[in-house]
Design a protein around this motif. Structure first.
Motif, short mmCIF file in Angstrom:
data_model
loop_
_atom_site.label_atom_id
_atom_site.label_comp_id
_atom_site.label_asym_id
_atom_site.label_seq_id
_atom_site.Cartn_x
_atom_site.Cartn_y
_atom_site.Cartn_z
N HIS A 61 0.82 -1.09 -0.03
CA HIS A 61 -0.04 -0.11 0.01
C HIS A 61 0.79 1.32 -0.05
N GLY A 62 0.22 2.16 -0.25
CA GLY A 62 0.87 3.55 -0.04
C GLY A 62 0.65 4.37 1.27
N GLY A 63 1.82 5.17 1.32
CA GLY A 63 1.69 5.80 3.01
C GLY A 63 2.75 7.14 2.89
N ALA A 64 1.99 8.15 3.64
CA ALA A 64 2.94 9.45 3.88
C ALA A 64 2.63 9.72 5.20
N SER A 98 -3.40 4.28 1.64
CA SER A 98 -4.38 4.24 0.62
C SER A 98 -3.93 3.02 0.07
N GLY A 99 -4.84 2.26 -0.42
CA GLY A 99 -5.12 0.97 -1.34
C GLY A 99 -4.23 -0.06 -0.82
N GLY A 100 -3.48 -1.12 -1.60
CA GLY A 100 -2.70 -2.28 -1.15
C GLY A 100 -3.67 -3.43 -1.61
N ARG A 101 -3.02 -4.57 -1.04
CA ARG A 101 -3.57 -5.82 -1.44
C ARG A 101 -3.94 -6.40 -0.20
N ASP A 102 -5.16 -7.00 0.20
CA ASP A 102 -5.48 -7.76 1.09
C ASP A 102 -5.20 -9.19 1.43
N LYS A 103 -5.70 -9.82 2.18
CA LYS A 103 -5.24 -11.24 2.27
C LYS A 103 -5.92 -12.38 1.21
N ASP A 104 -6.69 -11.85 0.52
CA ASP A 104 -7.32 -12.71 -0.60
C ASP A 104 -6.83 -12.11 -1.85
N GLY A 105 -5.63 -11.39 -1.91
CA GLY A 105 -4.89 -10.81 -3.23
C GLY A 105 -6.08 -9.80 -3.79
N VAL A 106 -6.97 -9.07 -3.20
CA VAL A 106 -7.68 -8.35 -4.02
C VAL A 106 -7.22 -6.71 -3.69
N THR A 107 -7.31 -5.79 -4.65
CA THR A 107 -6.64 -4.56 -4.42
C THR A 107 -7.78 -3.94 -3.76
N LEU A 108 -7.33 -3.35 -2.63
CA LEU A 108 -8.22 -2.28 -1.70
C LEU A 108 -8.75 -1.01 -2.32
N ASP A 109 -9.61 -0.56 -1.86
CA ASP A 109 -9.81 0.82 -2.26
C ASP A 109 -10.56 1.71 -1.30
N ASP A 110 -9.57 2.29 -0.43
CA ASP A 110 -9.77 2.93 0.63
C ASP A 110 -8.70 3.97 0.99
N VAL A 137 -12.61 9.36 -1.04
CA VAL A 137 -11.75 9.90 -2.15
C VAL A 137 -12.07 9.23 -3.48
N PRO A 138 -11.72 9.80 -4.56
CA PRO A 138 -12.27 9.08 -5.93
C PRO A 138 -11.41 7.81 -5.99
N HIS A 139 -12.11 6.92 -6.84
CA HIS A 139 -11.50 5.29 -6.98
C HIS A 139 -10.10 5.62 -7.35
N SER A 140 -9.84 6.42 -8.51
CA SER A 140 -8.63 6.46 -9.18
C SER A 140 -7.49 7.05 -8.29
N VAL A 141 -8.07 7.52 -6.85
CA VAL A 141 -7.04 7.92 -5.90
C VAL A 141 -6.65 6.55 -5.16
N SER A 142 -7.56 6.00 -4.70
CA SER A 142 -7.36 5.25 -3.54
C SER A 142 -7.28 3.63 -4.07
N LYS A 143 -7.75 3.12 -5.10
CA LYS A 143 -7.73 1.85 -5.71
C LYS A 143 -6.49 1.60 -6.55
N ARG A 144 -5.34 1.35 -5.67
CA ARG A 144 -3.97 1.36 -6.18
C ARG A 144 -3.20 0.32 -5.53
N LEU A 145 -2.33 -0.16 -5.95
CA LEU A 145 -1.32 -1.17 -5.62
C LEU A 145 0.16 -0.93 -5.90
N ASP A 146 1.12 -0.97 -4.98
CA ASP A 146 2.39 -0.72 -4.93
C ASP A 146 2.84 0.71 -5.44
N HIS A 147 2.02 1.57 -4.90
CA HIS A 147 2.30 3.22 -5.45
C HIS A 147 2.83 3.77 -4.30
N SER A 148 2.92 5.10 -4.39
CA SER A 148 3.97 6.25 -3.47
C SER A 148 2.86 7.07 -3.28
#
Length: 647
Positions: free
Chosen positions: A140-143, A157-169, A185-196
């Protein structure tokens, strides 16, 4: 160890800058540090919580001490610095001591004590009474949000859960209050994986969050700008711009407005600060120092509590371990006692069995002794019964010699006006032992009665013994030298010899083993039958006697007919006669003498063209006595042989 998917912090102490690297996944460590954790993954890589500190001045690596509730081996987390000596960590893939992988939702506070090269950890877990808490995740991303007017915040924001699903929060964590709030926030902001994520402080009340890169992202959403506004401790989401939006005039205008507003607010805040030398300035400085001192005291008290707690836990662990050792010793002692008891019981049972066996052996010995006594009595009676003894004066020897061997010469004699065969034994066998043995053998021979055995008439006991038997016309050996036998003659002679040997083998109380079955010891007498001969086995009564030479070695008889076991007295059995008999069959069938070695005889048997007889011969000359037929079985086999079955 070399690794990735870990975290890195920078800090400064006494003018020297350092980098602290924590956790991650990498190659197998060359050295595993005692205060660090390592876990091998199915892929062959290793996950760790190893701490590595790099001094940018000396360019040297070191490993700080670790105390407190350190995170297990972990990767895929976010770690953000909130002051020069403090940081906060959230999420990631953890591996426990049993190699079990967990996607954690824990928060970890990290305090750096540079002066003693120590990293202190504090774990904050989700309280059971609170629902407002993000689920565990990784990649997930963090700051960190540090405005100066509020407590530091962590945004994820985002990241991957225990089932391998990309999170949208999208979440903000109040580090001081240990509480989370979720922002929409918009999905384009929160639904991400391996971002910064990056934070840009526009003013004490406005923060811009830059979301950059990650999986599942396409243009123009590769970079997103999200406006966060805080008012009276409440966070709200303002405008969001994508890559294209950040290029338009509205964005530029808003940027300048926030920039001017922020500058004004900071200037006002700076203007309101006391001037140097003012009483207010001194008081404010003192208050700040006191506040800082109180904060340090709280941190020191917290560290002291943690150290005491760790000490107590260690003491409990030592006591528990000591108790476990005592319990283990007790269990081992009980097990050893049970084992010794079982051994003693087994020993008693063994002794009981031995005593019982000894009783049985004693009883068997008694029975054996009785049997030996009975045999001895029987033998004495047999020796005393000399009905077979002939007065030597009644025997007249002629000069007509029938045969000569290494231990005797056979001539024609006259006994009571009857022409008989007289075998005169050489001096080589005359001894007290051999005379006793001779008497026993003659006694047995006198009891043998069978039409296919040369009839024993009697023997003398004075000087060199003379053995008298019925007189036969010729021997099989002589006949084979003169003529080739027909299949019918071979089968007839074979049946006669087999019947005679079978009688000896079934003799009671003990079987008689001939030990010298050969063509010279098969005598023939003309008859009116189709075969023209009646065959009888000779030397059955003296075979055992005459095979003892001057050295006491048991000889195998005629070597060309001898079975492989003939030289071992312990292996003598009727089967050795079967072997010699089979060689005799081969000699009659081929019309030539047998070869001298066993291997040569096997080759010789293979040249027999009479298939039924060939099979019987090959079974009979088998090297293993157990594989050969008995004479009774040979007789049955002879009945089934076809005299016309030749190759």
């Amino acid at each position: 160890m070399r690794r990735a998917y870990g975290g890195m912090l920078s800090f400064e102490h006494d003018g020297v800058h350092h980098l602290l690297m924590i956790g991650g996944i990498g190659s197998k460590p060359v050295v595993q540090l005692s205060h660090s954790g390592y876990s091998e993954l199915p892929s062959g890589r290793w996950r760790t919580n190893e701490h590595s500190m790099y001094n940018l001045s000396s360019r040297k690596w070191s490993n700080p001490s670790i105390i407190g509730q350190c995170i297990p081996p972990v990767s895929g987390f976010v770690i953000e610095k909130i002051s020069n000596t403090r940081a906060v960590l959230f999420g990631g893939l953890e591996t426990d001591g049993e190699a079990k992988v967990t996607i954690t939702d824990n928060i970890y506070n990290i305090i750096l004590e540079i002066s003693v090269s120590t990293v202190f950890w504090q774990c904050v877990k989700k309280p059971e009474t609170i629902d407002q808490w993000p689920m565990g995740r990784y990649l997930h991303g963090g700051a960190a949000i540090i405005t100066g007017s509020n407590h530091p915040m962590l945004v994820i924001s985002g990241g991957r859960d225990k089932d391998g699903v990309t999170l949208d929060d999208f979440w903000i964590f109040n580090i001081a209050q240990h509480s989370w709030i979720k922002l929409d926030v918009p999905h384009s902001v929160s639904k991400r994986l391996d971002h910064s994520l990056s934070v840009f402080i526009m003013s004490p009340s406005c923060v811009w969050i830059l979301t950059v890169g990650g999986s599942l992202v396409t243009s123009p959403n590769i970079v997103m700008l999200t406006e966060l506004v805080i008012d009276k401790g409440e966070w709200t989401v303002g405008d969001t711009f994508d890559t294209n939006g950040m290029k338009n005039e509205e964005y530029k205008k808003k940027y300048l407005q926030h920039l001017e507003l922020g500058r004004k607010m900071w200037l006002e805040a700076d203007y309101q600060k006391p001037r140097k030398g003012d009483t207010a300035d001194i008081e404010q400085t003192v208050q700040a120092l006191m506040k800082n001192l109180e904060e340090k005291e709280r941190e020191a008290q917290f560290l002291h509590q943690q150290l005491e707690q760790n000490k107590t836990e260690k003491e409990h662990e030592i006591k528990r371990y000591s108790h476990l050792l005592q319990e283990k010793d007790r269990v081992e002692a009980e097990r050893e006692q049970r084992y010794n008891s079982q051994l003693e019981e087994k020993e008693r049972e063994h002794q009981d069995v031995l005593q019982e066996k000894n009783k049985e052996l004693q009883e068997k010995d008694r029975e054996l002794h009785q049997l030996q006594e009975a045999v001895h009595v029987y033998q004495q009676r047999a020796l005393a019964n000399d009905h077979w003894v002939i007065n030597k004066d009644e025997v007249t020897l002629t000069k007509e010699e029938l045969g000569r061997g290494s231990y005797a010469v056979v001539t024609v004699g006259i006994f009571r006006d009857l022409r008989v065969a007289v075998k005169s034994l050489h001096n080589i066998i005359i001894s007290d032992y051999n005379l006793a043995l001779f008497s026993r053998e003659m006694s047995i021979a006198s009891r043998v009665r069978h039409p296919n055995l040369v009839q024993f008439i009697g023997a003398t006991k004075v000087d060199n013994p003379l053995i008298l038997t019925e007189l036969m016309s010729t021997s099989l050996n002589q006949e084979l030298r003169r003529n080739r036998l027909t299949n019918q003659q071979i089968l007839s002679i074979a049946q006669d010899v087999a019947l005679g040997l079978n009688y000896l083998h079934l003799f009671k109380p003990q079987p008689i083993i001939h030990r010298d079955v050969s063509s010279p010891n098969v005598l023939l007498k003309p008859c009116t039958g189709a075969a023209g001969f009646e065959a009888k086995v000779a030397d059955y009564g003296t075979a055992k006697l005459v095979q003892v030479d001057s050295t006491g070695t048991v000889m195998p008889g005629n070597v060309a007919y001898a079975a492989p076991e003939a030289r071992d007295p312990d292996q003598h059995s009727p089967a050795m006669d079967v072997y010699s008999y089979s060689v005799l069959l081969m000699e009659m069938t081929l019309g030539s003498p047998p070869e001298m070695t066993m291997a040569e005889r096997e080759v010789q048997a293979g040249s027999v063209s009479w298939s039924d007889m060939k099979s019987l011969i090959q079974i009979g000359i088998n090297a293993s006595p157990r594989a050969r037929l008995t004479m009774a079985q040979v007789i049955e086999s002879l009945k089934r042989i076809n005299i016309f079955d030749t190759l």
